[in-house]
Design an enzyme around this catalytic site. Structure first.
Site, short mmCIF file in Angstrom:
data_model
loop_
_atom_site.label_atom_id
_atom_site.label_comp_id
_atom_site.label_asym_id
_atom_site.label_seq_id
_atom_site.Cartn_x
_atom_site.Cartn_y
_atom_site.Cartn_z
N LYS A 202 13.60 14.59 29.52
CA LYS A 202 13.66 13.34 28.76
C LYS A 202 12.70 12.30 29.34
O LYS A 202 12.03 12.55 30.33
CB LYS A 202 15.11 12.84 28.73
CG LYS A 202 16.09 13.86 28.12
CD LYS A 202 15.90 14.07 26.62
CE LYS A 202 16.48 15.36 26.10
NZ LYS A 202 17.87 15.39 25.78
C1 LIG Z 1 19.07 16.27 25.23
C2 LIG Z 1 19.87 15.83 24.07
C3 LIG Z 1 21.26 15.64 24.15
C4 LIG Z 1 22.06 16.04 25.35
O1 LIG Z 1 21.65 15.41 26.52
P1 LIG Z 1 22.25 15.90 27.92
O2 LIG Z 1 21.98 14.74 28.83
O3 LIG Z 1 21.49 17.12 28.31
O4 LIG Z 1 23.69 16.15 27.74
C5 LIG Z 1 21.93 15.15 23.05
N1 LIG Z 1 21.27 14.86 21.91
C6 LIG Z 1 19.95 15.05 21.78
C7 LIG Z 1 19.28 14.69 20.49
C8 LIG Z 1 19.21 15.56 22.84
O5 LIG Z 1 17.90 15.78 22.73
#
Ligand SMILES: *Cc1c(COP(=O)(O)O)cnc(C)c1O
Length: 403
Positions: A202
């Site tokens: 991210k």
């Molecule tokens: C990565 C992601 C999540 C989950 O995030 P985590 O921190 O890995 O639990 C949820 N929604 C979207 C759209 C994502 O890209």
């Protein structure tokens, strides 16, 4: 004899743009010295769990987002789950979300005991279409979970209007959208809750980690209690030098708290969030310029008065136009030693959801089309100019040889 016309085997006679040892990992994070030192100093302090660094990260994140409150948790999935519960979603309630998202969005709804209801996306923006949301509202609808896909803000005016009209809550999935803005407001502060991810791919990272922003003080207290076993006092206050305090379990909560070790990384990542965003914008513009003449669809322009988070640069490969299938393109990029992503095969493509909810991909044709044509190119602040040039060369070479 003339061989039959088939899709060209683009991986066959290829001179890889990069060497295997130099494989460009998709979504590799930028990690710098400051967070490395902070982790070491956290280790030396002996306070690894939820403590002062988490508190500082929460304050600084809230201030960056112009949010009243931010609660750190161990993932965005946890953030979504807790937000749904704090929003009052009960077993049997319906929650509307997009079919073009990561499975965690839908799974969180299921874990909250609710029934996920999908509303197809806009054929241009890839974001949930408010007109589709309206079609799926029933007396059992309790919440909407819009996802700001790739960092592009959803049509929040329309979504908030629907929520007001039907007295339902809005939980923004901001996993792609920390820097995103909509008409002067920060993504995650428009709905009742905003859920953020600091997973390794991210925009900023803590390894695993997440954050919830909330508007009402009651929601915040509930989130804090739910995030730590349902206990009325959190552990670092409990063991502080103010003396032992008994805790009370006031409901059956979860183990979703963030550690100081994670916050140690997040604090420094957050300081660089705007610099990283600028770099991704630069790469985004280089890609736009380099691919303008190719037979593929590039991301559409940002809507006026919005700020894109530039989390994913997604191209669409229509096999008719590009003369290569999306999956062949993925293989060819891998053969060039460049990592690539797919965001996402639509939710109804997966067997669990088909089996459980009877969904079929073609019930949500726009999401299905995107899911079958989309490919995400590397877009991380860590990319060097050479990395970017390599991605461009590989994409151009693959699409040229397919013609
Ligand atoms: C990565 C992601 C999540 C989950 O995030 P985590 O921190 O890995 O639990 C949820 N929604 C979207 C759209 C994502 O890209």
């Amino acid at each position: 004899m003339i061989p039959p016309v088939t899709q060209p085997n683009v991986t066959h006679t290829l001179f890889p743009v990069r060497s295997k040892e130099n494989f460009l990992i998709f979504g590799a994070p930028a990690i710098e010295e400051a967070e490395i030192l902070e982790v070491v100093s956290t280790m030396n302090s002996g306070w690894l769990g939820t403590g002062p660094k988490v508190a500082r990260f929460e304050q600084e994140f809230a201030s960056y987002k112009h949010a009243k409150y931010a609660i750190a948790v161990n993932s965005c999935t946890a953030a979504l789950h807790l937000s749904l519960l704090a929003a009052g979603v009960k077993p049997g309630d319906e929650v509307i979300t997009t079919p073009l998202t990561f499975c965690a969005t839908v799974n969180a709804i299921i874990h909250a005991g609710a029934i996920p209801i999908l509303a197809d996306v806009d054929p241009r923006t890839q974001n949930i279409d408010p007109n589709e949301i309206v079609k799926h509202i029933t007396p059992r609808t309790r919440a909407i979970v819009p996802v700001h896909m790739a960092g592009r803000p959803c049509d929040m005016d329309a979504i908030m209007q629907i929520a007001t009209d039907h007295d339902i809550k809005v939980i923004e999935d901001c996993a792609h959208a920390i820097e995103t803005e909509y008409k002067g407001r920060k993504a995650g502060t428009i709905g009742d809750f905003g859920c953020f991810s600091f997973y390794v791919t991210k925009n900023i990272v803590t390894g695993e980690g997440g954050m919830v922003t909330a508007r009402s003080e009651d929601d915040v207290s509930r989130l804090r209690v739910l995030a730590l076993h349902g206990m009325s006092k959190d552990a670092w206050k409990r063991f502080s030098d103010e003396g032992y305090k008994h805790y009370q379990v006031v409901e059956c909560g979860f183990k979703y708290n963030m550690m100081d070790l994670q916050a140690a990384i997040g604090i420094h990542q957050l300081h660089r969030i705007e610099a990283y965003w600028k770099r991704r914008e630069e790469v985004w513009n280089l890609y736009n310029a380099a691919f303008a003449d190719l037979p593929i669809t590039l991301p559409v322009e940002s809507e006026p008065d919005t700020r894109h988070g530039y989390h994913l640069y997604t191209i669409l490969i229509d096999p008719e136009r590009a003369n290569i299938s999306r999956d062949q393109f993925l293989d060819a990029m891998t053969a060039h030693n460049i990592g690539i992503g797919v965001h996402y095969l639509s939710i109804p493509e997966h067997p669990y959801y088909q089996r459980t909810f009877g969904w079929k991909p073609d019930q949500y044709p726009n999401a299905m089309e995107f899911g079958r044509q989309t490919a995400s190119l590397p877009l991380s602040a860590r990319l060097s100019d050479q990395d970017v040039q390599d991605v461009i060369s590989a994409v151009r070479q693959i699409l040229a040889s397919s013609r």
